[in-house]
Design a protein around this motif. Structure first.
Motif, PDB file in Angstrom:
ATOM      1  N   ALA A   1       0.174   5.677  -7.659  1.00  0.00           N
ATOM      2  CA  ALA A   1      -1.152   6.692  -7.875  1.00  0.00           C
ATOM      3  C   ALA A   1      -1.374   7.272  -6.522  1.00  0.00           C
ATOM      4  O   ALA A   1      -1.336   8.657  -6.519  1.00  0.00           O
ATOM      5  N   LYS A   2      -0.898   6.647  -5.340  1.00  0.00           N
ATOM      6  CA  LYS A   2      -1.102   7.246  -3.933  1.00  0.00           C
ATOM      7  C   LYS A   2       0.184   8.343  -3.930  1.00  0.00           C
ATOM      8  O   LYS A   2      -0.173   9.347  -3.367  1.00  0.00           O
ATOM      9  N   ARG A   3       1.133   7.842  -4.289  1.00  0.00           N
ATOM     10  CA  ARG A   3       2.452   8.798  -3.881  1.00  0.00           C
ATOM     11  C   ARG A   3       2.303  10.083  -5.105  1.00  0.00           C
ATOM     12  O   ARG A   3       2.543  10.948  -4.359  1.00  0.00           O
ATOM     13  N   LYS A   4       1.990   9.757  -6.264  1.00  0.00           N
ATOM     14  CA  LYS A   4       1.637  11.176  -7.290  1.00  0.00           C
ATOM     15  C   LYS A   4       0.572  11.970  -6.577  1.00  0.00           C
ATOM     16  O   LYS A   4       1.030  13.294  -6.455  1.00  0.00           O
ATOM     17  N   LYS A   5      -0.577  11.313  -6.233  1.00  0.00           N
ATOM     18  CA  LYS A   5      -1.622  12.296  -5.636  1.00  0.00           C
ATOM     19  C   LYS A   5      -1.046  12.966  -4.397  1.00  0.00           C
ATOM     20  O   LYS A   5      -1.261  14.131  -4.172  1.00  0.00           O
ATOM     21  N   GLN A   6      -0.227  12.448  -3.449  1.00  0.00           N
ATOM     22  CA  GLN A   6       0.224  12.938  -2.226  1.00  0.00           C
ATOM     23  C   GLN A   6       1.414  14.192  -2.706  1.00  0.00           C
ATOM     24  O   GLN A   6       1.417  15.208  -2.024  1.00  0.00           O
ATOM     25  N   TYR A   7       2.333  13.780  -3.597  1.00  0.00           N
ATOM     26  CA  TYR A   7       3.121  14.671  -3.935  1.00  0.00           C
ATOM     27  C   TYR A   7       2.334  15.972  -4.589  1.00  0.00           C
ATOM     28  O   TYR A   7       2.867  17.060  -4.387  1.00  0.00           O
TER      29      TYR A   7
ATOM     30  N   LYS B   1       0.762  -1.201   0.048  1.00  0.00           N
ATOM     31  CA  LYS B   1      -0.111   0.115   0.063  1.00  0.00           C
ATOM     32  C   LYS B   1       0.805   1.252   0.047  1.00  0.00           C
ATOM     33  O   LYS B   1       0.626   2.455  -0.416  1.00  0.00           O
ATOM     34  N   LYS B   2       1.791   1.134   0.543  1.00  0.00           N
ATOM     35  CA  LYS B   2       2.868   2.248   0.733  1.00  0.00           C
ATOM     36  C   LYS B   2       3.513   2.674  -0.587  1.00  0.00           C
ATOM     37  O   LYS B   2       3.854   3.851  -0.846  1.00  0.00           O
ATOM     38  N   ASN B   3       3.845   1.942  -1.566  1.00  0.00           N
ATOM     39  CA  ASN B   3       4.649   1.778  -2.456  1.00  0.00           C
ATOM     40  C   ASN B   3       3.560   2.115  -3.797  1.00  0.00           C
ATOM     41  O   ASN B   3       3.935   2.144  -4.937  1.00  0.00           O
ATOM     42  N   ASN B   4       2.247   2.380  -3.610  1.00  0.00           N
ATOM     43  CA  ASN B   4       1.403   2.473  -4.461  1.00  0.00           C
ATOM     44  C   ASN B   4       1.741   3.955  -5.385  1.00  0.00           C
ATOM     45  O   ASN B   4       1.824   4.992  -5.003  1.00  0.00           O
TER      46      ASN B   4
END
Length: 80
Positions: free
Chosen positions: A8-14, A3-6
């Motif tokens: 799409a999630k990282r991009k949204k957070q960035y 989950k941490k390495n997702n």
């Protein structure tokens, strides 16, 4: 993939972080601009000989900050 390495999630957070930093920077600039405008005297930014400035009919011989001068001028306007 964890989950941490997702990706799409990282991009949204960035993108969220970038947006937040941009908003904070704009807010800081607005605050600074407002403070500068507050400190400006009504067309009296010219230096008048030395460390004094005019209050009413007499000259005060103290070194005051621009904000203190603005407050003094505002107080004189209210008294008049």
């Amino acid at each position: 993939m964890s989950k941490k390495n997702n990706l799409a999630k990282r991009k949204k957070q960035y993108e969220f972080d970038l947006r937040r930093e941009k908003l904070e920077k704009e807010k800081k600039e607005k605050k600074l601009h407002a403070k500068k405008n507050k400190m400006k005297l009504d067309g009296k930014d010219k230096k008048k000989g030395g460390s004094g400035f005019q209050v009413g009919k007499r000259k005060v011989k103290t070194k005051l900050t621009a904000l203190a001068k603005a407050k003094a001028a505002q107080a004189m306007e209210l008294d008049a």
